[in-house]
Design an enzyme around this catalytic site. Sequence first.
Site, short mmCIF file in Angstrom:
data_model
loop_
_atom_site.label_atom_id
_atom_site.label_comp_id
_atom_site.label_asym_id
_atom_site.label_seq_id
_atom_site.Cartn_x
_atom_site.Cartn_y
_atom_site.Cartn_z
N ASP A 95 0.86 -1.20 0.00
CA ASP A 95 0.00 0.00 0.00
C ASP A 95 0.89 1.24 0.00
O ASP A 95 0.68 2.18 -0.79
CB ASP A 95 -0.90 0.06 1.25
CG ASP A 95 -1.91 -1.07 1.33
OD1 ASP A 95 -3.11 -0.81 1.22
OD2 ASP A 95 -1.49 -2.23 1.52
N GLU A 120 -5.13 7.64 0.14
CA GLU A 120 -5.55 7.01 1.39
C GLU A 120 -4.50 7.03 2.49
O GLU A 120 -4.80 7.30 3.65
CB GLU A 120 -5.96 5.56 1.12
CG GLU A 120 -6.44 4.86 2.41
CD GLU A 120 -6.81 3.40 2.24
OE1 GLU A 120 -6.70 2.88 1.11
OE2 GLU A 120 -7.20 2.79 3.24
N ASP A 183 -6.31 5.38 -4.56
CA ASP A 183 -6.31 4.29 -3.58
C ASP A 183 -5.17 3.37 -4.01
O ASP A 183 -5.26 2.67 -5.03
CB ASP A 183 -7.66 3.56 -3.60
CG ASP A 183 -7.83 2.71 -2.36
OD1 ASP A 183 -6.81 2.30 -1.78
OD2 ASP A 183 -8.99 2.46 -1.97
N ILE A 185 -3.82 0.63 -2.84
CA ILE A 185 -4.36 -0.73 -2.95
C ILE A 185 -5.78 -0.64 -2.41
O ILE A 185 -5.98 -0.37 -1.22
CB ILE A 185 -3.59 -1.79 -2.13
CG1 ILE A 185 -2.19 -2.01 -2.71
CG2 ILE A 185 -4.35 -3.11 -2.14
CD1 ILE A 185 -1.44 -3.17 -2.08
N ASP A 186 -6.74 -0.85 -3.27
CA ASP A 186 -8.12 -0.95 -2.81
C ASP A 186 -8.40 -2.43 -2.63
O ASP A 186 -8.12 -3.23 -3.53
CB ASP A 186 -9.06 -0.32 -3.84
CG ASP A 186 -10.49 -0.34 -3.34
OD1 ASP A 186 -10.71 -0.02 -2.15
OD2 ASP A 186 -11.39 -0.67 -4.13
N THR A 188 -7.32 -4.07 0.45
CA THR A 188 -6.10 -4.58 1.12
C THR A 188 -6.35 -5.97 1.72
O THR A 188 -5.47 -6.84 1.67
CB THR A 188 -5.64 -3.60 2.21
OG1 THR A 188 -5.44 -2.32 1.60
CG2 THR A 188 -4.34 -4.03 2.86
N ASP A 335 -12.28 5.36 -2.80
CA ASP A 335 -12.87 4.02 -2.92
C ASP A 335 -13.84 3.92 -4.09
O ASP A 335 -14.34 2.82 -4.37
CB ASP A 335 -13.60 3.63 -1.62
CG ASP A 335 -12.63 3.09 -0.58
OD1 ASP A 335 -11.66 2.43 -0.97
OD2 ASP A 335 -12.85 3.34 0.63
N1 A3P Z 1 -16.83 -0.87 7.77
C1 A3P Z 1 -16.67 -0.57 6.51
N2 A3P Z 1 -17.71 -0.34 5.70
C2 A3P Z 1 -17.57 -0.05 4.41
N3 A3P Z 1 -16.36 0.04 3.80
C3 A3P Z 1 -15.29 -0.17 4.53
C4 A3P Z 1 -15.36 -0.48 5.92
N4 A3P Z 1 -14.11 -0.65 6.37
C5 A3P Z 1 -13.30 -0.42 5.33
N5 A3P Z 1 -14.01 -0.13 4.23
C6 A3P Z 1 -13.55 0.22 2.90
O1 A3P Z 1 -13.81 -0.85 2.00
C7 A3P Z 1 -12.78 -0.86 1.05
C8 A3P Z 1 -12.71 -2.20 0.38
O2 A3P Z 1 -13.90 -2.38 -0.31
P1 A3P Z 1 -14.39 -3.82 -0.73
O3 A3P Z 1 -15.14 -4.40 0.41
O4 A3P Z 1 -15.27 -3.52 -1.90
O5 A3P Z 1 -13.19 -4.60 -1.08
C9 A3P Z 1 -11.57 -0.55 1.88
O6 A3P Z 1 -10.59 -0.03 1.04
P2 A3P Z 1 -9.03 -0.36 1.33
O7 A3P Z 1 -8.86 -1.81 1.16
O8 A3P Z 1 -8.40 0.48 0.29
O9 A3P Z 1 -8.75 0.13 2.72
C10 A3P Z 1 -12.06 0.47 2.89
O10 A3P Z 1 -11.87 1.80 2.49
MG MG Z 2 -10.09 1.37 -0.71
MG MG Z 3 -6.54 1.20 0.08
MG MG Z 4 -7.26 0.81 3.72
#
Ligand code: A3P
Ligand code: MG
Ligand code: MG
Ligand code: MG
Length: 398
Positions: A95, A120, A183, A185-186, A188, A335
């Site tokens: 990340d 991020e 982002d 890494i979206d 993670t 996101d």
């Molecule tokens: N409680 C929550 N509700 C909704 N989204 C959340 C969350 N906690 C983290 N996220 C977000 O959900 C993203 C991942 O989405 P998905 O579920 O579609 O894979 C995460 O991005 P990161 O991985 O960049 O932190 C984070 O920003």
């Molecule tokens: Mg993300």
């Molecule tokens: Mg991320």
């Molecule tokens: Mg994150």
Amino acid sequence: MGASTVWSPLTRGVFTINSTKPRLKSMPLYFSLSLTTSLQQVRRAAAASMSYDKQLAAAKKAAFLAARLCQKVQKSLLQSDVQSKSDKSPVTVADYGSQALVSFILEKEFPSMPFSLVAEEDSEDLRKEETRETLVRIKELVNDTLACNGMNYISPLSEEDVLDAIDRGKSEGGPHGQHWVLDPIDGTKGFMRGDQYAIALALLDEGKVVLGVLACPNLPLTSLTSHDRHISEDKVGCLYSAQVGAGTYVQSLDGSPPTKVHVSATANPEEASIFESFEGAHSSHDLSSLIAKKMGVKAPPVRIDSQAKYGALSRGDGEIYLRFPREGYREKIWDHAAGYMVVAEAGGVVTDAAGNPLDFSSGRYLDLDTGIIVTNQKLMPALSKAVLESLKERASSL
Ligand SMILES: Nc1ncnc2c1ncn2[C@@H]1O[C@H](COP(=O)(O)O)[C@@H](OP(=O)(O)O)[C@H]1O
Ligand SMILES: [Mg+2]
Ligand SMILES: [Mg+2]
Ligand SMILES: [Mg+2]
């Protein structure tokens, strides 16, 4: 003389300029406000007719290199590569490395332009003495990635350069000027599991998203729901790119020429499939199953991490993406910005649960009503109806 209409490719529709308002002599204050509004409209219209080809090429290059860095780390992710942020969410060396690399490349590509990046991660935890080894590892990852991809003409980054490049992502964005949105890494959590993740990069101009790039290193080149999966099961790695008014393209991360993609044309909910987060904590699986039932969707939900969902939808792998986080959760612009552009330019529609368009212009957060829904034009009326009914039902059962 009444209102006049102006075609705006940026808003993808017609907006109205009211020319019946009082003039300068009678109401100077109004005139100045009205002038500001017209200037904003002119700026937006100008942005829409601009070409972002150079920015798009730079964004693709940056996302491609970041994907290479992430692939290298994912192959042999060590326990020491993962840390926990103050909100308990995970962050890895990839990340940080991805953010440093993208920030560094974008700033280098446009040396004479003001640089603003909404991203991020920040370097606060990396500046602590106990994370020194992690910082060294990130620096090496960034420098190796540059050197291995023909960019050894750039002198290697120091630890301080890496920290600075990461912290360049602290911009607040907003409605004026240009801002990159990243982002690094979206997904993670998906990345750590060895599943889907994306490097998501977008550009805002005067508060509107004007380009989006999604690098999805683990996304198959063929449809996720294809019946011929065995043919090319091992071919993964997609790079999606979209520019306002110019459509969405996908190419292989290994370098195939880009091909134009479109969202599914399906109008029958019985033939549709729904994408949602792998993580039930990020989006309510119960609510989406209620919505599916109301619409008559037969297929089981497709659960994958990250904005790869937007990418898959843009080429018609499925028809609907539902995202309903727990109450009080505030979505961040990084996101959704790139994913939104990729789907919108492929002919899809992205709104909040009440049908409002997403507003990327008010800083680092997206302020929206309840959730995010994505589908094609034909299915949107039925989806909106099912969403509103399901939300009502859920509220009355609480
Ligand atoms: N409680 C929550 N509700 C909704 N989204 C959340 C969350 N906690 C983290 N996220 C977000 O959900 C993203 C991942 O989405 P998905 O579920 O579609 O894979 C995460 O991005 P990161 O991985 O960049 O932190 C984070 O920003
Ligand atoms: Mg993300
Ligand atoms: Mg991320
Ligand atoms: Mg994150």
